[in-house]
Structures are given as C-alpha cells and as structure tokens.
Design a protein around this motif. Structure first.
Motif, mmCIF file in Angstrom:
data_model
loop_
_atom_site.group_PDB
_atom_site.id
_atom_site.type_symbol
_atom_site.label_atom_id
_atom_site.label_comp_id
_atom_site.label_asym_id
_atom_site.label_seq_id
_atom_site.Cartn_x
_atom_site.Cartn_y
_atom_site.Cartn_z
ATOM 1 N N SER A 120 49.867 16.188 0.541
ATOM 2 C CA SER A 120 49.176 16.041 1.823
ATOM 3 C C SER A 120 49.900 16.673 3.006
ATOM 4 O O SER A 120 49.721 16.247 4.129
ATOM 5 N N ARG A 121 50.730 17.713 2.744
ATOM 6 C CA ARG A 121 51.518 18.281 3.843
ATOM 7 C C ARG A 121 51.044 19.668 4.237
ATOM 8 O O ARG A 121 50.534 20.409 3.401
ATOM 9 N N ARG A 122 51.222 19.970 5.504
ATOM 10 C CA ARG A 122 50.955 21.297 6.049
ATOM 11 C C ARG A 122 51.946 21.520 7.163
ATOM 12 O O ARG A 122 52.134 20.666 8.032
ATOM 13 N N VAL A 123 52.624 22.676 7.157
ATOM 14 C CA VAL A 123 53.712 22.922 8.098
ATOM 15 C C VAL A 123 53.399 24.143 8.967
ATOM 16 O O VAL A 123 52.972 25.175 8.466
ATOM 17 N N ILE A 124 53.577 23.995 10.282
ATOM 18 C CA ILE A 124 53.499 25.130 11.204
ATOM 19 C C ILE A 124 54.675 25.058 12.162
ATOM 20 O O ILE A 124 55.378 24.050 12.232
ATOM 21 N N GLU A 125 54.902 26.114 12.909
ATOM 22 C CA GLU A 125 55.992 26.142 13.879
ATOM 23 C C GLU A 125 55.486 25.789 15.270
ATOM 24 O O GLU A 125 54.412 26.211 15.669
ATOM 25 N N LEU A 126 56.271 24.992 15.981
ATOM 26 C CA LEU A 126 55.969 24.641 17.367
ATOM 27 C C LEU A 126 57.264 24.584 18.159
ATOM 28 O O LEU A 126 58.343 24.390 17.593
ATOM 29 N N ALA A 127 57.130 24.701 19.452
ATOM 30 C CA ALA A 127 58.273 24.515 20.347
ATOM 31 C C ALA A 127 57.959 23.329 21.241
ATOM 32 O O ALA A 127 57.107 23.407 22.125
ATOM 33 N N LEU A 128 58.637 22.198 21.019
ATOM 34 C CA LEU A 128 58.373 20.981 21.776
ATOM 35 C C LEU A 128 59.289 20.884 22.986
ATOM 36 O O LEU A 128 60.482 21.189 22.899
ATOM 37 N N PRO A 129 58.781 20.416 24.115
ATOM 38 C CA PRO A 129 59.619 20.257 25.302
ATOM 39 C C PRO A 129 60.652 19.142 25.099
ATOM 40 O O PRO A 129 60.349 18.100 24.509
ATOM 41 N N VAL A 130 61.844 19.366 25.597
ATOM 42 C CA VAL A 130 62.861 18.312 25.613
ATOM 43 C C VAL A 130 62.344 17.163 26.482
ATOM 44 O O VAL A 130 61.763 17.387 27.542
ATOM 45 N N GLY A 131 62.547 15.949 26.022
ATOM 46 C CA GLY A 131 62.046 14.775 26.726
ATOM 47 C C GLY A 131 60.787 14.209 26.102
ATOM 48 O O GLY A 131 60.400 13.068 26.387
ATOM 49 N N THR A 132 60.134 14.978 25.244
ATOM 50 C CA THR A 132 58.901 14.500 24.606
ATOM 51 C C THR A 132 59.164 13.222 23.825
ATOM 52 O O THR A 132 60.046 13.174 22.974
ATOM 53 N N ASN A 133 58.411 12.188 24.126
ATOM 54 C CA ASN A 133 58.546 10.944 23.363
ATOM 55 C C ASN A 133 57.200 10.397 22.869
ATOM 56 O O ASN A 133 57.146 9.350 22.241
ATOM 57 N N THR A 134 56.116 11.119 23.173
ATOM 58 C CA THR A 134 54.785 10.714 22.718
ATOM 59 C C THR A 134 53.966 11.969 22.424
ATOM 60 O O THR A 134 54.032 12.943 23.178
ATOM 61 N N LEU A 135 53.195 11.916 21.341
ATOM 62 C CA LEU A 135 52.325 13.026 20.977
ATOM 63 C C LEU A 135 50.883 12.531 20.869
ATOM 64 O O LEU A 135 50.615 11.466 20.317
ATOM 65 N N LEU A 136 49.958 13.317 21.431
ATOM 66 C CA LEU A 136 48.532 13.038 21.366
ATOM 67 C C LEU A 136 47.884 14.148 20.547
ATOM 68 O O LEU A 136 48.116 15.334 20.793
ATOM 69 N N PHE A 137 47.065 13.762 19.562
ATOM 70 C CA PHE A 137 46.550 14.722 18.591
ATOM 71 C C PHE A 137 45.034 14.607 18.479
ATOM 72 O O PHE A 137 44.478 13.508 18.406
ATOM 73 N N TYR A 138 44.325 15.765 18.472
ATOM 74 C CA TYR A 138 42.883 15.812 18.273
ATOM 75 C C TYR A 138 42.540 16.890 17.253
ATOM 76 O O TYR A 138 43.218 17.904 17.142
ATOM 77 N N GLY A 139 41.455 16.670 16.540
ATOM 78 C CA GLY A 139 40.932 17.680 15.634
ATOM 79 C C GLY A 139 39.584 17.234 15.114
ATOM 80 O O GLY A 139 39.167 16.087 15.323
ATOM 81 N N LYS A 140 38.882 18.126 14.423
ATOM 82 C CA LYS A 140 37.619 17.728 13.803
ATOM 83 C C LYS A 140 37.425 18.504 12.517
ATOM 84 O O LYS A 140 38.046 19.546 12.284
ATOM 85 N N ALA A 141 36.548 17.983 11.671
ATOM 86 C CA ALA A 141 36.260 18.632 10.399
ATOM 87 C C ALA A 141 35.389 19.859 10.642
ATOM 88 O O ALA A 141 34.497 19.834 11.489
ATOM 89 N N PRO A 142 35.624 20.943 9.914
ATOM 90 C CA PRO A 142 34.797 22.150 10.080
ATOM 91 C C PRO A 142 33.348 21.892 9.683
ATOM 92 O O PRO A 142 33.066 21.116 8.776
ATOM 93 N N LYS A 143 32.439 22.578 10.368
ATOM 94 C CA LYS A 143 31.023 22.488 10.026
ATOM 95 C C LYS A 143 30.629 23.481 8.944
ATOM 96 O O LYS A 143 29.737 23.222 8.143
ATOM 97 N N GLY A 144 31.256 24.657 8.965
ATOM 98 C CA GLY A 144 30.827 25.697 8.053
ATOM 99 C C GLY A 144 29.393 26.084 8.354
ATOM 100 O O GLY A 144 28.979 26.187 9.502
ATOM 101 N N ALA A 145 28.611 26.255 7.290
ATOM 102 C CA ALA A 145 27.208 26.622 7.470
ATOM 103 C C ALA A 145 26.299 25.412 7.516
ATOM 104 O O ALA A 145 25.080 25.552 7.560
ATOM 105 N N SER A 146 26.871 24.222 7.518
ATOM 106 C CA SER A 146 26.064 23.002 7.491
ATOM 107 C C SER A 146 25.304 22.819 8.800
ATOM 108 O O SER A 146 25.754 23.231 9.871
ATOM 109 N N SER A 147 24.154 22.171 8.714
ATOM 110 C CA SER A 147 23.335 21.927 9.894
ATOM 111 C C SER A 147 23.903 20.781 10.717
ATOM 112 O O SER A 147 24.696 19.975 10.232
ATOM 113 N N SER A 148 23.464 20.710 11.962
ATOM 114 C CA SER A 148 23.877 19.605 12.827
ATOM 115 C C SER A 148 23.367 18.281 12.295
ATOM 116 O O SER A 148 23.988 17.237 12.485
ATOM 117 N N ASP A 149 22.222 18.294 11.612
ATOM 118 C CA ASP A 149 21.707 17.069 11.005
ATOM 119 C C ASP A 149 22.649 16.577 9.915
ATOM 120 O O ASP A 149 22.830 15.379 9.734
#
Length: 756
Positions: A120-149
C-alpha cells in the motif's frame, strides 16, 4: 474497522529524507535543507487500506464500499503544510490560523490498482517547510470514462486559505437542460391543452388555434339513416345557409334540404363540468346527460381534477412514459364511445366528440399500437404549431425527446409534474413541489434546480506529524493500516529497530523523515440500500380511493409478488446539502437539496420474503447541522423509485400503471442512536469542537462512515405509493417504509418497511 465502507480508506503519509542510510555520530542538518526558503527535501509515502464493492448504481467498485474491488486510484491530490501554535494537533481553528505555509498540487498520485492491502505504499519527493507540524491532505478517485451518474460529480475548490476551500456537488439541471425542460414542457402542455379542450364548435384564431374559419359544430339528422346527407358538412354551407343556423354555442334544430336536423356546439370541458355538477351534493343543479356523454364527462373530470386523499394531494405525473399511458386511456375510452349505438340524439353528439378527440390525439400519437406511441418529434411540433395559436417551431428547437422526458435531462421520471388550471383550461408543468401536496400549507422550494448528482469518492487527511533525524529506506515504513496505527511499530517492527521517532513533532533542519500520525479517510459518507419484501401478498389503496372519490364500497386489489413484480430503479435522498468546506462539513448550504442516484444495474427484488436485493451505494456529504442540538439532528426522508411490472394498482391518490414509475418513502431517524464506535487515536473526525475533538452528534450521514438502510415492502406499502417525487422535506408525507436503526459500519437502518 468501524469506519466508513467497512474498511474505509485508512492510510497515512510518510515523509522520508533522501539521504545516506548510515547514521551519523552527531545529528547534522539534512543535506537537502535549503536555508534560502527554509525547506527540507523529503519522500512522501502514502499508506492506503483499500475498500470496494459488488456492482449496482454507484457500484461498490465506484464507491470502494467493500474490500473485494480494485482500488480506483487517487488524483487531484493536494497537500497543505501548516505550522500550528503547538505540536501534536490538527487543523480545526481557522480563526487562529487558516493559511498554509506551503501547498502542493500532486496530480494523480496513485493509479488504478496500484496499491492493495498487502502493498500500500507510494513514494514521491517533496520539500517541506521547517516548522511544519500539521499536514492537510485532499484527493479524489479518478472518473475515467465513467458517467457522472455512475461515479458522482463534484467541483473542488482547494485554496491555501482553508476558509476558501469548498467541495460542491454539481446540479443535474444545467442551463442547457433547463432550456430543454422548459421547451419540452411547453410542447407537451400545448398538446394536452389542445386535447383536453377538444370540441365541436367554431374555432377562433387567437384563442382556439391558428385557423380562423374552422367550424366543427355538430349538425346531423337523428335518428341517423344511411343517406349520404344524414350528417351535414357545416363548413360546406354557403353564407346564407350558415346565417340561418342557431348562434354558435346554442343547441337546437334547423331545416336543411327539407329535413330537420340537430345543431349546436359542445366541448369536452362542457361535459366534464356537467358531470361534476351531477355528482356533487346538490341535486338541484343536475342536468340531463346521455350515458355516452356521462362517460366522456367523467373522463374529463378525472383527467383535470386531482382529488384529495387523507388530507393530502397527489400531483399529476408528467413524464413521457406517464403521458403515453394517459393518452392510451383516453384513446381507448374515446374509441369505445365512438363505436357505440346511441340511445338519444345527445349520444350522437358524444360520438362525434369522441371522434374529434381521437383526431386531435392522433396528430401526436400513433394509435395503431397499445399503449400508443409518440409520432416523430417533427410531426408533433408541426401539429402543435398548426393547432395552437401563438406557437412556432422556434419555440421547441431544443426539444430532443418526449418519450424519455425528463430522464433524458438527468432527472427522475417523477420530477415532471403536471398541473391543470381550471380557470384557463390549460396544462403546464410545475418546477416545484408544493408542500401542500403532501399535507402542508405553503408552496415548496424550486425542485428542478435542487436535484444533484451523488457526491464523488474523496479523501481527507488532517494530522500532526511524527519526525525523526534518522533516514530510512522505503521498505522500512509500515505498509498496512494495522502496523501504521500501532505505535510499537514505529519503535521496532518494520522500522528495523529505530527508536528515534518523535510523536507530535515538527520539521527541523535536521529532520530526515516525516510521517502523518493519523489516517487519511474518506471525506464523503455512504448510503448502502437494499430492498426486500416482508409480505408475499400486497394490498393496494382501491377501497379508500373508491370510497373517497365515488362513494363506492370496494375491496382492495391484491398483488402476489413475483421476482419481477417491482424493480428498483433509483434512490432520492432528501434534506441534502450541496456544498461543504475544508473539513467536509456544511458550508452555507440549505438542507433542501435532493441527491438522485438513478443508475441501478441490478434492481431485481426476490419474491422470497426476507431476501435482500443487491445493494446500491450512494455517496453523499455528512449532514451534520450546527444549528441543531447534537442529540437532535434531523431525520432524512428517502424515496425509492420503482418500475411496476406487476399490474395496475391504486397508490396514495393515483393509479400506478403497469410499466409505470412509482415512489415509496422511508424515514431515516437518528433519534436515540449512539455515535458509532471508532478508534479515535487514528483520526480526528469533523465536525470539531473548540478544542479540536470530534463532536459526536448522531446523524444519518457521518463522514467516513457507511449508513446501512434495509428497506422492506410490507403488506400495505403500496397504499402509500406516489406517482411523482413527494416533498421529502415534509413530515406529513405518507411513509411507505418503517425503520429500525442499528449501528453496524456506521449508522444502519435495519428494518425499513415501505409504506408504514
């Protein structure tokens, strides 16, 4: 797990430094530390526990409702880095801090099937600011060719300032669809108005039609003989002959070619009004009607007058399918009248009128099949323009299809609601459901614009961080939810004996690895719906209908259920909201939207009592209402949409035709329920209290939880069937379902009997 969708997305984010694996004797700055912008380059590691489903509308696969489906992936991913006033917290107080130190648009972070329970892992590179103590994360599942219904439809607006972040479910009625609705409604209304005003009279330009010289008054000899001159062609008379006739609207006799004939005007509404007078409580106003006139009069009265049932009123179904059955009934009745031998000269009038009715409806419908079918759209348009004053083809240029209206513009069939105005003798479509139609007293909200698609599958993470000055290889990090949520894992286990992790930490120049402590979860809630019969024989509402309408004493009709008696075709959830904020809690939305889930792949209901149908999964927003007490959140009314494959039956106030659509309603009430069990250490669930803790208000839909509703069609459920979508805001609607509530994976309504 007790979270949404059985094993809801429970993941976590790890940030690990790209540095040597050798541990330095003395802690030094991370070699990637950038003093100019105060960031440390890191690895971003996402840990996901997948959850998916079998297949129905919003299928299990589309909602990831069970663990049997392939992970759909994750796109439009955003990460926000915050420096709160103290370590060990998550974002909850926007008055103190709302703007992120830095935001990241990560795009498609995970592809379809790229992770599983065991990897269940996926790795990417990021540069985090010093002092960061909280992370907020958003995302959604891809639709592809599926309809809005199939997968829902939302608009995401993610901003560095959380005050400006919003997620809005898209409306079904676009501006184009509204235009199509308006023009289709105008075309159908014109057809019905012309039909219900059929008459034997002089038609006047500007009132009755486009032609100024149509004289269709009745004129005939009675008794009718076989002579060719027995039925007069009034329109063929010369001016002197016409002048000798009784005035338009008057009935009487005249002479022509030495013979006496009957002549006059009559309209279908005239007979309807006479029938109503003859069937009121006042015998003093009764007028003579021949048997055939009475048949036509009753038909018009029933067509244009919606009767009261139990203090409420059912509105007239106006979908393309419902109109076919309506016109079929009119055609068959008019055909029977036209083929009858009259006993009075007034009966001959009724026969001529019945033929006129058939002539008018035949311009829009092909009567060679039963039920009748629509003629080509161009033919219908031309007929209306010819016969209805003030219309032109340009009035209907956007009309696409009548037979599938309004499903062709993403609305449930029961959303097309007809209304007849007796004063003007005209038909029109309503764009709102009056709550008086369900027993209330005021006009309702604009209904058409309130229909929404379901929500989409979205992800939300809000967490303090773990930090360490050690660096680790990717395969050292926990890769399952169970190990991720176990603090001991971070001291030993998969981290190869490392003890350098600081829980509730913050990023420093020496930090080599960072991890989100709490899981990433779903931002949406899920309704799981199943339907079953709780009785093998069902009774309709015939006895009450006949008594109320006609004073007749009759028994209810019964239906012995078969596997194909009724088919579930859609779900409408009332009291919904359209917009949520950064924490997926209501952001200024009213609670009067309707989520329509209208693509059910397998809506069959087994005739075996107690056997559940295939589940249907529908994504919605959390319905917590801050204006209500936490222990008194609102119930939610749900309408289930069915196709009647059994036989005609009487519902709440109207007949539900075989092949027609009807609705049964149920009430999901969280009163007295206890907030579901969850592992509070793994995530902080909104809404947040002033100290950042979860407000544990029991409500129907809870973010990251699945609400299970087991609806049951009981012995008397059909007596509460509607042919239009009822007002799901009204507490006075006739319920077809009763509900016993049990918490399972989220809130579970375990015994919902339709109609009770």
């Amino acid at each position: 797990m007790n979270k949404l969708f059985k094993s809801a997305l429970a993941g976590a984010v790890v940030v690990a430094a790209l540095a040597s694996c050798a541990r330095e004797a003395q802690v030094a700055d991370n070699p990637t530390y950038n003093r100019a912008d105060g960031t440390v380059k890191t690895q971003f590691v996402l840990n996901v526990s997948t959850a998916n489903t079998p297949s129905t509308k919003m299928s299990a696969a589309n909602t990831q409702a069970t663990t049997s489906e392939t992970f759909r992936g994750m796109e439009e991913v955003s990460l926000m880095a915050y420096e709160l006033g103290s370590n060990g917290s998550h974002l909850y107080d926007l008055a103190t801090l709302s703007e992120a130190k830095r935001s990241y648009s990560l795009g498609q972070l995970l592809s379809t099937g790229s992770i599983s329970e065991s990897n269940s892992r996926r790795v990417i590179e990021l540069a985090l600011p010093v002092g960061t103590n909280t992370l907020l994360f958003y995302g959604k599942a891809p639709k592809g060719a599926s309809s809005s219904d199939a997968v829902g439809s939302i608009t995401m607006n993610i901003d560095e300032d959380a005050n400006n972040t919003s997620f809005t479910i898209d409306p079904r009625m676009t501006a184009e669809n509204q235009t199509i609705f308006n023009e289709t409604a105008a075309l159908v209304s014109a057809c019905l108005t012309a039909l219900s005003n059929a008459g034997l009279k002089e038609y006047t330009a500007g009132v009755d039609g486009a032609a100024a010289d149509r004289d269709l008054r009745y004129a005939f000899y009675y008794p009718v003989t076989n002579e060719a001159t027995d039925v007069l062609d009034v329109s063929g008379m010369d001016a002197a002959q016409k002048a000798a006739l009784p005035a338009n609207g008057a009935a009487g006799t005249g002479t022509y070619a030495g013979k006496t004939f009957y002549i006059g005007s009559v309209t279908w509404p005239d007979l309807g009004e006479k029938y109503i007078l003859n069937n009121d409580a006042d015998p003093s106003n009764d007028v003579f009607m021949s048997p055939l006139e009475e048949i036509l009069g009753q038909a018009h009265a029933e067509l244009t007058n919606i009767r009261t049932m139990g203090g409420g009123v059912e509105l007239r179904a106006g979908s393309g399918g419902a109109l076919q059955y309506l016109v079929t009934d009119i055609f068959q009745l008019a055909q029977r009248v036209s083929n009858t031998t009259p006993s009075f000269w007034q009966g001959e009038v009724a026969i001529l009128l019945a033929r006129r009715i058939i002539d008018i409806l035949s311009t829009s419908f092909n009567t060679s099949t039963i039920p009748v079918i629509y003629r080509p759209l161009a033919t219908i348009k031309n007929a209306v323009v010819t016969n209805v004053y003030g219309t032109s083809l340009s009035n209907f240029s956007h009309v696409q299809d009548i037979a599938s209206f309004p499903a062709n513009i993403n609305l449930p069939m029961g959303a097309a609601i007809l209304n007849y105005t007796p004063a003007t003798k005209t038909w029109a479509y309503k764009t709102e459901i009056p709550s008086y139609g369900m027993g209330g007293g005021v006009s309702g909200t604009a209904l058409i614009s309130k229909y929404l698609f379901p929500a989409e599958l979205v992800y939300f993470g809000n967490s303090p961080v773990r930090v360490t000055d050690d660096s680790h290889e990717t395969n050292h990090y926990p890769y399952t939810v169970a190990t991720w949520d176990n603090d001991a894992t971070w001291a030993t286990g998969e981290l190869a004996g490392s003890t350098g992790w600081t829980k509730n930490g913050n990023v420093k120049s020496t930090t080599r690895s960072v991890a989100m402590q709490k899981d990433i979860n779903y931002g949406t809630s899920l309704l799981k719906t199943t339907v079953q019969y709780s009785a093998a024989t069902l009774e309709d509402n015939n006895a009450a209908i006949q008594l109320e309408r006609f004073g007749a004493t009759e028994a209810n009709n019964t239906i012995t259920v078969a596997d194909d008696s009724f088919e579930l075709t859609g779900i409408i959830i009332g009291g919904a909201i359209n917009t949520v904020g950064w924490n997926f809690v209501n952001k200024g939305s009213t609670y009067d939207y309707l989520v329509y889930d209208g693509v059910v792949e397998n809506g069959a209901i087994s005739k075996t009592v107690g056997t559940e149908s295939q589940p249907v999964y529908t994504l919605v927003w959390d319905n917590w209402n801050s204006a209500l007490a936490d222990d008194a959140q609102s119930p939610v009314y749900v309408a289930l949409e069915f196709t009647n494959n059994a036989k005609d039956f009487w519902g709440h106030a109207n007949k539900v035709r075989k092949g027609g659509t009807f609705y049964l309603t149920g009430k999901l009430d969280p009163a007295g329920m206890t907030f579901p069990t969850r592992t509070a250490t793994n995530y902080s669930l909104p809404p947040y209290a002033s100290d950042g803790s979860t407000i544990e208000a029991s409500r129907v839909f809870i973010q990251d939880f699945m609400t299970t509703a087991k609806f049951k069609i009981g012995a008397t459920s059909l007596q509460h069937a509607y042919v239009t979508v009822p007002d799901l805001r009204s507490s006075e609607i006739s319920l077809g379902l009763s509900v016993d509530i049990v918490w399972e994976t989220g809130l579970s309504f375990d015994d919902v009997v339709l109609g009770e």
